[in-house]
Design a protein around this motif. Sequence first.
Motif, PDB file in Angstrom:
ATOM      1  N   ARG A 151       0.823  -1.183   0.000  1.00 31.42           N
ATOM      2  CA  ARG A 151       0.000   0.000   0.000  1.00 31.42           C
ATOM      3  C   ARG A 151       0.866   1.244   0.000  1.00 31.42           C
ATOM      4  O   ARG A 151       1.900   1.294   0.633  1.00 31.42           O
ATOM      5  CB  ARG A 151      -0.904   0.018   1.219  1.00 31.42           C
ATOM      6  CG  ARG A 151      -1.860  -1.138   1.253  1.00 31.42           C
ATOM      7  CD  ARG A 151      -2.673  -1.103   2.520  1.00 31.42           C
ATOM      8  NE  ARG A 151      -3.389  -2.355   2.644  1.00 31.42           N
ATOM      9  CZ  ARG A 151      -4.707  -2.439   2.702  1.00 31.42           C
ATOM     10  NH1 ARG A 151      -5.434  -1.376   2.699  1.00 31.42           N
ATOM     11  NH2 ARG A 151      -5.282  -3.602   2.777  1.00 31.42           N
ATOM     12  N   ARG A 161      -8.403   4.246   0.894  1.00 30.52           N
ATOM     13  CA  ARG A 161      -8.862   5.065   2.016  1.00 30.52           C
ATOM     14  C   ARG A 161      -8.496   6.519   1.808  1.00 30.52           C
ATOM     15  O   ARG A 161      -7.475   6.829   1.195  1.00 30.52           O
ATOM     16  CB  ARG A 161      -8.206   4.614   3.314  1.00 30.52           C
ATOM     17  CG  ARG A 161      -8.889   3.465   3.973  1.00 30.52           C
ATOM     18  CD  ARG A 161      -8.384   3.274   5.370  1.00 30.52           C
ATOM     19  NE  ARG A 161      -7.123   2.530   5.327  1.00 30.52           N
ATOM     20  CZ  ARG A 161      -6.513   2.062   6.391  1.00 30.52           C
ATOM     21  NH1 ARG A 161      -6.999   2.281   7.570  1.00 30.52           N
ATOM     22  NH2 ARG A 161      -5.403   1.376   6.272  1.00 30.52           N
ATOM     23  N   VAL A 218       0.866   5.560   0.478  1.00 27.97           N
ATOM     24  CA  VAL A 218       0.138   6.676   1.074  1.00 27.97           C
ATOM     25  C   VAL A 218       0.632   7.983   0.478  1.00 27.97           C
ATOM     26  O   VAL A 218       1.836   8.213   0.355  1.00 27.97           O
ATOM     27  CB  VAL A 218       0.320   6.685   2.611  1.00 27.97           C
ATOM     28  CG1 VAL A 218      -0.402   7.856   3.230  1.00 27.97           C
ATOM     29  CG2 VAL A 218      -0.187   5.383   3.201  1.00 27.97           C
ATOM     30  N   TRP A 273      -4.524  12.400   4.055  1.00 24.05           N
ATOM     31  CA  TRP A 273      -3.747  11.309   3.499  1.00 24.05           C
ATOM     32  C   TRP A 273      -4.651  10.459   2.622  1.00 24.05           C
ATOM     33  O   TRP A 273      -5.792  10.201   2.972  1.00 24.05           O
ATOM     34  CB  TRP A 273      -3.158  10.441   4.613  1.00 24.05           C
ATOM     35  CG  TRP A 273      -2.110  11.147   5.397  1.00 24.05           C
ATOM     36  CD1 TRP A 273      -0.763  11.093   5.183  1.00 24.05           C
ATOM     37  CD2 TRP A 273      -2.294  12.010   6.515  1.00 24.05           C
ATOM     38  NE1 TRP A 273      -0.112  11.881   6.104  1.00 24.05           N
ATOM     39  CE2 TRP A 273      -1.039  12.461   6.935  1.00 24.05           C
ATOM     40  CE3 TRP A 273      -3.418  12.470   7.203  1.00 24.05           C
ATOM     41  CZ2 TRP A 273      -0.856  13.327   7.998  1.00 24.05           C
ATOM     42  CZ3 TRP A 273      -3.242  13.338   8.267  1.00 24.05           C
ATOM     43  CH2 TRP A 273      -1.966  13.748   8.650  1.00 24.05           C
ATOM     44  N   GLU A 295      -4.741   6.761   0.636  1.00 19.85           N
ATOM     45  CA  GLU A 295      -4.071   5.464   0.540  1.00 19.85           C
ATOM     46  C   GLU A 295      -4.454   4.786  -0.772  1.00 19.85           C
ATOM     47  O   GLU A 295      -5.632   4.646  -1.082  1.00 19.85           O
ATOM     48  CB  GLU A 295      -4.471   4.580   1.710  1.00 19.85           C
ATOM     49  CG  GLU A 295      -3.750   3.248   1.717  1.00 19.85           C
ATOM     50  CD  GLU A 295      -4.159   2.406   2.898  1.00 19.85           C
ATOM     51  OE1 GLU A 295      -3.456   2.430   3.916  1.00 19.85           O
ATOM     52  OE2 GLU A 295      -5.191   1.730   2.794  1.00 19.85           O
ATOM     53  N   ALA A 330       1.028   5.161  -5.904  1.00 15.56           N
ATOM     54  CA  ALA A 330       1.109   6.329  -5.027  1.00 15.56           C
ATOM     55  C   ALA A 330       2.353   7.161  -5.334  1.00 15.56           C
ATOM     56  O   ALA A 330       2.286   8.395  -5.354  1.00 15.56           O
ATOM     57  CB  ALA A 330       1.114   5.891  -3.569  1.00 15.56           C
ATOM     58  N   ARG A 379       1.842   0.674  -3.923  1.00 14.65           N
ATOM     59  CA  ARG A 379       2.820   1.702  -3.576  1.00 14.65           C
ATOM     60  C   ARG A 379       3.365   2.422  -4.807  1.00 14.65           C
ATOM     61  O   ARG A 379       3.550   3.640  -4.804  1.00 14.65           O
ATOM     62  CB  ARG A 379       3.967   1.055  -2.798  1.00 14.65           C
ATOM     63  CG  ARG A 379       4.952   2.041  -2.280  1.00 14.65           C
ATOM     64  CD  ARG A 379       5.999   1.363  -1.449  1.00 14.65           C
ATOM     65  NE  ARG A 379       6.933   2.350  -0.939  1.00 14.65           N
ATOM     66  CZ  ARG A 379       7.925   2.081  -0.159  1.00 14.65           C
ATOM     67  NH1 ARG A 379       8.115   0.853   0.259  1.00 14.65           N
ATOM     68  NH2 ARG A 379       8.730   3.027   0.251  1.00 14.65           N
TER      69      ARG A 379
END
Length: 84
Positions: free
Chosen positions: A1, A30, A3, A60, A62, A69, A66
Amino acid sequence: RGVLYVARVPPRMGPGIIKSLLSPYGDVTRVYLVAEDKSARKRRQRMGGSGRGVRYTEGWVEFAERKVAKRVAAGLNKAPITNK
């Protein structure tokens, strides 16, 4: 994940709008936004600001992956966020 940090959230923009704006870049799992504190809200209203709704100061987002992001952060760094 992965962020992603949102340093400033524009007025009248909530978690749903943030999620819909960033969803085209990848799977958003999220969204967490920090509401302004009561003293800042009272100060803003006293100075003539709008009293409607909740305003957020930062947040933030999510993403499921990764690398998505990181790509979004690199592409949108210092870019204004607007829903107009």
